[in-house]
Design an enzyme around this catalytic site. Structure first.
Site, PDB file in Angstrom:
ATOM      1  N   GLU A   1      -7.937 -15.256   1.983  1.00 52.38           N
ATOM      2  CA  GLU A   1      -7.916 -14.865   3.406  1.00 52.38           C
ATOM      3  C   GLU A   1      -7.525 -13.393   3.561  1.00 52.38           C
ATOM      4  OE1 GLU A   1      -9.441 -16.800   5.216  1.00 52.38           O
ATOM      5  OE2 GLU A   1      -9.301 -18.587   3.971  1.00 52.38           O
TER       6      GLU A   1
ATOM      7  N   ASP B   1       6.729  14.261   5.925  1.00 55.49           N
ATOM      8  CA  ASP B   1       5.687  15.150   6.444  1.00 55.49           C
ATOM      9  C   ASP B   1       6.133  15.742   7.780  1.00 55.49           C
ATOM     10  OD1 ASP B   1       3.338  16.467   6.653  1.00 55.49           O
ATOM     11  OD2 ASP B   1       2.044  14.706   6.736  1.00 55.49           O
TER      12      ASP B   1
END
Length: 424
Positions: free
Chosen positions: A146, A296
Site C-alpha cells: 500500500e 538553510d
C-alpha cells in the site's frame, strides 16, 4: 536528474491501530506495539533496495473508541481516514504518510487500499491495511504494498507489453504465501516516474533520532537514540567511520556522515556546505564543531533581487512578470496601468481585499496589489486585460504578497503598496 533520482529518501510513517486491533490483542498494548514495530522493521528492509528508509515517527492506538468509522467498505474507510489525517492528525504530529491497521475484514478479497502517487499530499498520503494474517511478514508486505501505491507504483501486471518479470513481487495484484520482498522493474520505473513528475519534497528530509518512536535497531541504516552512526549490516556497510556491529564511531572518528563530515572528521570551519540557490538564498558553511550543515537560511525580506526587478520575500523573488508567465505562458507580460484601474471598482473579482462577503476596492496607490492583470503578445490599440480567479481560492490570480508594486514599495498582507523597509 540522475543525482536527484539517486538521493536517499526517508518516509516518516505514522501508524494508527484501531479498536479492533486492541481487542485482537486482548487489550495488551505492549504486545500490539511489538507487532507493529516488527511490521515497520520489515517495511524498512523491503524499501532499502530502492534507497528508501522507512521510519516510524508516530504510533496512535485507539484503545477506547475509533476516531473514524472503520467499516468493511474499504473505499469509504480510506476516504474518512484521509480526511481525519488531514484535519486532525497532521495538526498534531508531522509525518509523510499515515496508515491505518485494522482487524475489520474488508469486502471481497481486499486486504488493503491506498491512494496512488499521493506521498506528501495533505489529504491523500494515506493507506488502510487489514491485519489479515498470523504471519507478521505477510501483514508487513501488505503495508509495504500500500505504501508502494503512495509512492506512485501500480500493480505488476504480467502481459505482453508490460512484462514485469515478477509474479510474486511486492506490487503483485494479489497477496500469496509466495510473495517476495523484491520490487519488479515495473515498480522501480513507476517510482522513478513519480519522483520526476511529482517531485515529492517531504521524503528528502531525514528524521532526527528523537522523531523515531520504535526501539532502535542497529543495522537498519536509520540513526536512532543511543547510536552514533548506522551504516547497515556488517556485511553491507561501506563506511570506514562506523562500526556496523555496534553502531558506534570507529576509533579516532568524529563523524560518519553529514554535509560537514570529511573522511570521518568535521569539515573545517567556513567550508561551504550548501550553495545559495538564487539571490534570495544564503550559502551555509560548516561550523567545524558538527557534521551537519547549519539550517538553510534565507536572505532578509526586502532585499532587492533579480536586478532590482523585485524584493526578496520568504526566500522567493516575487515579480508580476513571472506571475503572468506562470498563468499564461512565456509570451505573457504585465498589463499596462490602465488595466489595474479595474481594481479601484471593488466589483466582481476586482478588488484589493475580500472579507466574508464584503469587497474592499483598492485605493489608487494600492491598485497593483489586487487582481493581477496580464497581456498576451504585442498589444495593438485594443488592450485585452487578462485576469484569472478561482471560486475555491480567493488568493488565486491576485498579485502575490511581497511583490514590488512601485520603486521601493511592496504589497503587504493587507494588499497595500507600502515602503519595503517598513513592510516586514
Amino acid at each position: 536528474q540522475q543525482r536527484y533520482l539517486n538521493a536517499k529518501r526517508y518516509v516518516k510513517l505514522a501508524i494508527v491501530a484501531d479498536r479492533s486491533m486492541v481487542t485482537k490483542h486482548n487489550g495488551k498494548l505492549k504486545k500490539l506495539r511489538k507487532w507493529i514495530y516488527r511490521i515497520v522493521n520489515t517495511i524498512n528492509e523491503v524499501y532499502r533496495s530502492l534507497n528508501i528508509l522507512v521510519a516510524l515517527v508516530y504510533l496512535e492506538i485507539w484503545s477506547k473508541e475509533d476516531l473514524i468509522n472503520v467499516t468493511s467498505a474499504a473505499k469509504d474507510t480510506l476516504a474518512s481516514f484521509g480526511n481525519w489525517r488531514a484535519t486532525d492528525l497532521l495538526k498534531r504530529r508531522s509525518h509523510d504518510a499515515a496508515h491505518l491497521l485494522t482487524n475489520i475484514k474488508f469486502d471481497g478479497t481486499t486486504v488493503g487500499k491506498a491512494y496512488v502517487a499521493s506521498m506528501c499530499q495533505q489529504d491523500s498520503s494515506v493507506g488502510i491495511n487489514q491485519d489479515h494474517s498470523k504471519i507478521n511478514l505477510l501483514v508487513a508486505l501488505t503495508m509495504a504494498h500500500e505504501l508502494g501505491h503512495n509512492l506512485g507504483m501500480s500493480h505488476d501486471v504480467v502481459n505482453t507489453e508490460k512484462q514485469c518479470n515478477c509474479g510474486t513481487c511486492v506490487m503483485a495484484p494479489t497477496i500469496s504465501d509466495q510473495i517476495s520482498k523484491l520490487f519488479s522493474n515495473c515498480s522501480k520505473n513507476d517510482y522513478e516516474n513519480f519522483l520526476t513528475l511529482y517531485k515529492p519534497q517531504c521524503i528528502l528530509n531525514e528524521p532526527s533520532k528523537t522523531d523515531i518512536v520504535s526501539p532502535p535497531v542497529c543495522g537498519n541504516e536509520l540513526l536512532e537514540v543511543g547510536e552514533e552512526c548506522d551504516c547497515g549490516s556488517p556485511e553491507t556497510c561501506q563506511n570506514p567511520c562506523c562500526d556496523a556491529a555496534t553502531c558506534k564511531l570507529t576509533s579516532g572518528s568524529q563523524c560518519a556522515k553529514g554535509l560537514c563530515c570529511d573522511q570521518c572528521k568535521f569539515s573545517k570551519s567556513g567550508t561551504e556546505c550548501r550553495a545559495a540557490k538564487d539571490d534570495c538564498d544564503i550559502a551555509e558553511s560548516c561550523t567545524g564543531q558538527s557534521a551537519d550543515c547549519p539550517t538553510d537560511d534565507l536572505q532578509r525580506n526586502g532585499k532587492p533581487c533579480q536586478n532590482n526587478a523585485g524584493y526578496c520575500y520568504n526566500g522567493k523573488c516575487p515579480i508580476m512578470l513571472n506571475q503572468c508567465i506562470s498563468f499564461y505562458g512565456s509570451n505573457a507580460t504585465v498589463a499596462p496601468d490602465i488595466c489595474f484601474n479595474y481594481n479601484l471598482k471593488g466589483e466582481g473579482n476586482f478588488y484589493c481585499r475580500k472579507e466574508q462577503a464584503t469587497i474592499f476596492p483598492c485605493a489608487q496607490k494600492d491598485k497593483k496589489c489586487g487582481r493581477l492583470f496580464c497581456v498576451l503578445g504585442p498589444t495593438g490599440k485594443r488592450i485585452s486585460c487578462k485576469n484569472t480567479y478561482s471560486e475555491d481560492d480567493p488568493n488565486y490570480g491576485m498579485v502575490d504578497l511581497g511583490t514590488k508594486c512601485e520603486d521601493g514599495k511592496v504589497c503587504n498582507s493587507n494588499r497595500e503598496c507600502v515602503d519595503v523597509n517598513t513592510a516586514y
